[in-house]
Design an enzyme around this catalytic site. Structure first.
Site, PDB file in Angstrom:
ATOM      1  N   SER A 167       0.804  -1.228   0.000  1.00 19.55           N
ATOM      2  CA  SER A 167       0.000   0.000   0.000  1.00 19.55           C
ATOM      3  C   SER A 167       0.837   1.279   0.000  1.00 19.55           C
ATOM      4  CB  SER A 167      -0.948   0.017   1.205  1.00 19.55           C
ATOM      5  OG  SER A 167      -0.222   0.154   2.415  1.00 19.55           O
ATOM      6  N   LYS A 227       0.898   4.809   6.808  1.00 18.79           N
ATOM      7  CA  LYS A 227       0.342   5.649   5.745  1.00 18.79           C
ATOM      8  C   LYS A 227       1.037   7.001   5.751  1.00 18.79           C
ATOM      9  CE  LYS A 227      -2.839   2.503   4.891  1.00 18.79           C
ATOM     10  NZ  LYS A 227      -2.735   1.632   3.684  1.00 18.79           N
TER      11      LYS A 227
END
Length: 275
Positions: free
Chosen positions: A89, A160
């Site tokens: 990701s 993230k």
């Protein structure tokens, strides 16, 4: 007085004392004794109450090993923690199997995450509404291994990039297909090649004390966009941030620091200050 009998007895007793019995009975009985018979110890054994040097050194090595493990765990708990990247990701910035070193002191002493920072956080209550149940012993062992970067992180831990901080308005997308923060388009050169900034439109204002986060591989990342309709609206509380990913520590060919991005340099905060 029978002197001949006296000499005979004396000679006989002295022969027994010298071990020169002609019959060899005494010598055979000595040679037949077990080396472990009572009152005698073999050359390789120590008397009771004394420790073998080998056992002593093993004991010291064990204590040293335990001490080192405790020191590493404490260092990992409060200063820098290895974190194994479990998915793609965050590609190309972080790849599957990378071990990033998370700086846990980055947001201490009143410092807070900034736009563009790559952060590791506990998603309980934001990305994960209910943490999975697990055996306490298994959880403890897994937690220790994860703290050393030897196992995948807990299912509630995520990595993230911070796109918006408290008070920011984050919109996607403008006419050029770019994310806007406080009305300014962001040139996200760190995105995975071929990825659009977002295929999901959104227009949100980040509440104070929270973060809006997204992965660099936008087409392969479940991030704040995927939790818009859930409690918390996909926002990550600042106090859930574990630390900032500052370095890639493994594999050796990937050794490097994560340099700050200049993508948000021209973004102004809602109060007019530059970000």
């Amino acid at each position: 007085m029978d002197t001949e009998a006296e000499h005979t007895e004396r000679d006989r007793s002295s022969r027994f004392l010298r071990g020169t019995n002609p019959t060899g009975t005494e010598e055979r009985s000595r040679s037949a004794r077990s080396p472990l018979s009572p009152g005698r110890l073999s050359p390789g054994r120590l008397s009771p109450g004394r420790l073998s040097p080998g056992r002593l050194s093993l004991g010291r090595a064990g204590l040293l090993g335990v001490g080192c493990a405790v020191a590493v765990l404490l260092f990992s708990a409060f200063v820098v923690q290895p974190f194994r990247i479990p998915s793609g990701s965050m590609e190309p910035t972080l790849q599957v199997g990378d071990r990033v070193l998370v700086n846990k002191l980055a947001y201490r002493f009143d410092a807070e995450p900034e736009r563009g920072d790559v952060v590791v956080f506990d998603g309980t209550g934001s990305f994960v509404q209910e943490p999975p149940r697990e055996n306490p012993v298994t959880g403890l062992l897994h937690g220790a291994a994860a703290a050393l970067g030897l196992a995948e992180p807990a299912e509630t831990d995520f990595v993230k990039r911070v796109i918006g901080v408290g008070g920011d308005r984050v919109v996607c997308c403008d006419k050029g297909g770019r994310v806007q923060v406080n009305g300014r388009a962001v040139d996200e050169r760190y995105l995975h090649p071929g990825d659009a900034p977002s295929r999901v439109p959104f227009d949100i204002v980040v509440p104070p004390g929270t973060l809006w986060v997204m992965g660099d591989h936008r087409s392969d990342s479940r991030d704040s966009r995927d939790h818009l309709g859930e409690p918390g609206g996909g926002m990550v509380p600042v106090d859930r941030v574990i630390g900032r990913a500052d370095w890639i520590g493994w594999p050796p060919v990937r050794w490097s620091g994560l340099d700050p991005t200049g993508a948000f340099r021209g973004v102004r905060s809602p109060d007019g200050a530059h970000g």
